[in-house]
Design an enzyme around this catalytic site. Structure first.
Site: not given
Length: 318
Positions: A212, A260
């Site tokens: 991420t 994220e």
């Protein structure tokens, strides 16, 4: 489009213009009505259209500590205003001294002496000057003295968002805080966006096969409620379908709230240090803690599948 920070940035030879003033946080559909009216009036008069806004938000100076979460940073607002045809944006530093400027002095110093207003376009509840003492009626009387028109535009749009409440920045912030990003998008006319620089996190996502981009958001950003969302990650000029996680990562006893974004089906992305944007399309599920790591991985795979489907459906209908 020209961008000025402070009255001293306005060109000395600046001529007449059509002006609209406001915080315009989010540049939502109600704001767009006013701005478009100002732009259209400017075209009719053959002069530029100027938006005057403030930094920081006036409430932070008048009531320190009350700065509202921001729906869009100033550079993003400027981009949206440019898309609407605005010719110049003036960002006035909102200081304690500036907050004490009387409505009459504001008119002279900003609208008359610097912007040479030919017309001023505002919403019906527009207030300005020390203690918000100025209103559109006062502005109209000043216009007769200083030769500018005042046009009032009804900015109140309603829809399903917020149960039918009139669209506003306040309602949009509330919906974002509740995780209702679809309601917020109805008001904004586009997905709610969060921006920032990608920084190194714990890199657990990479270890689990779902790397991420950990986005260090800008100060005072309006961040959606904790949970998983479908949306897009904008980086290097590309909009990538994404599964987005907002929260403290309770699976690993996290305490810091993060945003994220996993770029779905993308391999080998290196975004560290880049300024990126995350658009929120739809809420998928709330934040949760799982009994085992395998259960978490299974859920992430389901989340990614659902996000892929939601983004694909949105892109097909666009």
């Amino acid at each position: 489009m020209q961008r000025w920070r402070g009255l001293e940035d306005i060109p000395q030879d600046w001529g007449r213009s059509v002006v609209t003033i406001g915080s315009y946080d989010g540049v939502h559909r109600g704001h767009q009505l006013i701005i478009r009216h100002a732009v259209n009036r400017a075209r009719e008069l053959g002069v530029p259209a100027v938006v005057v806004t403030f930094d920081p938000h006036p409430s932070e100076v008048v009531r320190p500590g009350s700065h509202p979460p921001l729906l869009a940073p100033h550079h993003r607002r400027a981009e949206l205003m440019a898309d609407l045809g605005v010719d110049a944006v003036l960002i006035l530093p909102f200081t304690t001294e500036f907050s004490k400027l009387s409505p009459a002095d504001f008119v002279v110093k900003v609208l008359v002496d610097k912007l040479h207003a030919k017309a001023v376009v505002e919403g019906p509840n527009f207030r300005f000057g020390h203690k918000a003492a100025g209103n559109v009626e006062f502005l109209a009387t000043q216009g007769k003295t200083y030769d500018f028109e005042v046009e009032v535009v009804d900015l109140y749009v309603t829809g399903e968002a917020g149960g039918g409440e009139p669209f506003s920045s306040t309602l949009t912030r509330r919906l974002v805080a509740e995780g209702d990003v679809e309601g917020a998008a109805e008001i904004l006319g586009r997905p709610h966006r969060v921006e920032g620089v990608v920084v190194r996190g714990a890199q657990r996502g990479r270890e689990m096969g779902f790397p991420t981009a950990n986005v260090e958001t800008l100060p005072h950003t309006a961040i959606p409620a904790d949970g998983v969302y479908a949306g897009w990650l904008h980086a290097q000029g590309e909009a990538m379908p994404a599964a987005i996680s907002v929260g403290t990562n309770p699976q690993f006893d996290g305490t810091e709230r993060t945003v994220e974004a996993y770029a779905i089906d993308r391999v080998g992305l290196d975004l560290y240090g880049l300024h990126v944007a995350v658009d929120f399309l739809a809420f998928v599920r709330g934040q949760a803690r799982f009994d085992t790591l395998d259960a978490l991985l299974e859920q992430i795979a389901e989340d990614v599948k659902r996000c892929r489907e939601l983004v694909a459906a949105a892109e097909r209908s666009a």
